[in-house]
Design an enzyme around this catalytic site. Structure first.
Site, PDB file in Angstrom:
ATOM      1  CD1 TRP A 197       0.301   0.551   3.275  1.00 10.58           C
ATOM      2  CD2 TRP A 197      -0.161  -1.571   3.049  1.00 10.58           C
ATOM      3  NE1 TRP A 197       0.884  -0.199   4.416  1.00 10.58           N
ATOM      4  CE2 TRP A 197       0.607  -1.546   4.293  1.00 10.58           C
ATOM      5  CE3 TRP A 197      -0.591  -2.912   2.858  1.00 10.58           C
ATOM      6  CZ2 TRP A 197       0.963  -2.517   5.034  1.00 10.58           C
ATOM      7  CZ3 TRP A 197      -0.407  -3.996   3.991  1.00 10.58           C
ATOM      8  CH2 TRP A 197       0.393  -3.721   4.766  1.00 10.58           C
ATOM      9  NE  ARG A 198       5.272   2.008   4.228  1.00 12.07           N
ATOM     10  CZ  ARG A 198       6.333   1.281   5.162  1.00 12.07           C
ATOM     11  NH1 ARG A 198       7.159   0.837   4.522  1.00 12.07           N
ATOM     12  NH2 ARG A 198       5.925   1.327   6.162  1.00 12.07           N
ATOM     13  CB  CYS A 230      19.164   1.732  22.944  1.00 13.76           C
ATOM     14  SG  CYS A 230      17.445   1.836  23.605  1.00 13.76           S
ATOM     15  CE1 TYR A 256      -1.592   6.430  11.952  1.00  9.55           C
ATOM     16  CE2 TYR A 256      -3.573   4.618  11.450  1.00  9.55           C
ATOM     17  CZ  TYR A 256      -2.218   5.213  11.359  1.00  9.55           C
ATOM     18  OH  TYR A 256      -1.482   4.486  10.463  1.00  9.55           O
ATOM     19  CG  LEU A 311      -7.866  -8.647  10.803  1.00  4.44           C
ATOM     20  CD1 LEU A 311      -6.267  -9.274  10.876  1.00  4.44           C
ATOM     21  CD2 LEU A 311      -7.973  -7.854   9.400  1.00  4.44           C
ATOM     22  CD  GLU A 359      -2.977   3.518   7.338  1.00  7.44           C
ATOM     23  OE1 GLU A 359      -3.281   3.265   8.439  1.00  7.44           O
ATOM     24  OE2 GLU A 359      -1.908   3.793   6.837  1.00  7.44           O
ATOM     25  CB  THR A 392      -7.309  -6.777  24.575  1.00  7.99           C
ATOM     26  OG1 THR A 392      -7.062  -7.112  23.277  1.00  7.99           O
ATOM     27  CG2 THR A 392      -6.657  -5.576  25.177  1.00  7.99           C
ATOM     28  CG  ASP A 397       0.924   4.716  14.984  1.00  6.03           C
ATOM     29  OD1 ASP A 397       2.059   5.327  15.541  1.00  6.03           O
ATOM     30  OD2 ASP A 397       1.290   3.719  14.472  1.00  6.03           O
TER      31      ASP A 397
END
Length: 355
Positions: free
Chosen positions: A21-22, A196, A117, A77, A34, A301, A135
């Site tokens: 999708w880029r 890091c 978003y 999904l 999205e 969740t 996000d």
DNA sequence: AACACGGGGCC
DNA sequence: GGCCCAGTGTT
């Protein structure tokens, strides 16, 4: 352009993934991606993007599909209201807007399933509007780099991060920057074990200075996780399974699963059996005794649903087996359940009722 | 402002 | 076993 934005863009150009999708200008596949990627990792959403874009290459084709068919494609999904909202938005765009996508943040937000978003993402990626996306990745990257310890779950914290993101947004290449900061969060500034040592911000990162990388962002969870216990009856009739549509106002609303009994725990067998009898009367009108065993665990969740399947006590006189025989039904045992192809398990919402 | 809503990956 | 993920809609 700020040094921060420049470093993000440079990192992105060097490290970005190649995703379908880029580099598109058509807002339809961008919107599709999205919606699919809300609260969903790229690896998990990618096959669904292909399924949907192959089957519905235009918003009109999606709009003209049956909702059951859309839900069927979405199967597995999660967050199924996304599919319903997406389908509704497609119908709206197709019929009310003549297939013409809203082309700015304000109008995009009017679409069902498109919040701050997603509206910002589509406006930025498809229409190059100068809006900052915020996000989960952005919260993490900004909180660490700038040492922001505000709770990202609170409205106050959300505003602080939105303002910070707005202030950092470059005038030019803001679409690349938006993609970049999210990609940086997803691939480098990860929740666990951020790299890091080899980070472009290793010198100026506030979290690294204080060793708080994995403490940020701060998110205060208020909702307690609930335990729920489902006992399923898996009944087959000539290759078809008895399934029920789930009611509104609960998980998997409008979807289909096996007839089930819900209890406070799996140890409360007596009450469970009593319920079983009541529930099975609609099938058999007979008194039945069932024995339960096996387990299937399903973790959400905010809900922990533990499910298992029952089979009957063969010693029982008027047992379900007998009833099943009479009606040509097969009641599956846990061993047989385990051998079934995965889609037949409780993710399933095939609309195939035996009764 | 709190809460409901999924499923999978990671440690 | 807990946390997180390219969040949004409802109450």
């Amino acid at each position: 352009m700020s040094g921060f934005a420049q470093k993000i863009i440079d990192w992105y150009n060097e490290n970005k993934r190649d995703l379908p999708w880029r580099n598109l200008s058509d807002p339809y596949p961008i919107w599709l991606s999205e919606i699919i990627l809300q609260q969903t990792r790229v690896d998990q959403g990618l096959p669904y993007f292909h399924k949907f874009f192959d089957k519905y290459p235009t918003v009109h084709l999606l709009a003209n599909a049956e909702e059951q068919e859309v839900l069927r494609l979405w199967q597995g999904l999660g967050y199924y209201s996304r599919a319903r909202n997406m389908h509704g938005a497609a119908k709206f765009i197709s019929s009310e807007l003549n297939g013409q996508f809203p082309d700015n943040f304000k109008d995009l937000k009017k679409l069902k399933g498109v919040g701050d978003y997603t509206a910002a993402a589509i406006a930025s990626f498809a229409f190059n509007e100068n809006v900052a996306v915020v996000d989960g990745n952005v919260y993490r990257v900004l909180s660490r780099r700038f040492g922001v310890e505000e709770d990202i779950a609170s409205p106050k914290g959300k505003k602080i991060f939105q303002d910070l993101a707005d202030s950092l947004l470059p005038q030019k290449k803001s679409d690349i920057y938006n993609q970049g900061i999210m990609e940086f969060g997803a691939l480098h500034c990860k929740p666990k074990n951020p790299d890091c040592m080899f980070c472009v911000f290793s010198q100026e990162c506030e979290a690294r200075k204080t060793g708080k990388q994995t403490d940020l962002p701060i998110k205060i969870r208020k909702v307690k996780i609930k335990n729920r216990f489902f006992t399923y009856l898996v009944l087959e009739f000539k290759g078809r399974f008895a399934m029920k549509e789930r009611l509104k106002g609960d998980i998997w609303q409008g979807l289909h699963d096996f007839p089930l009994l819900e209890s406070e725990n799996f140890y409360n067998e007596e009450s469970l059996f009593d319920q079983t009898l009541i529930s099975l009367k609609s099938l058999s009108r007979d008194v039945l005794r069932c024995e339960s065993f096996g387990s299937y665990k399903h973790i959400l969740t905010h809900q922990k649903i533990q499910a298992k399947f029952i089979h009957l006590n063969l010693k029982s006189e008027n047992n379900l087996n007998k009833i099943c025989e009479e009606y040509g039904l097969k009641l599956y045992s846990i061993e047989e359940i385990d051998k079934l192809p995965k889609p037949i398990l409780i993710n399933n919402f095939l609309k195939e009722h035996v009764f």
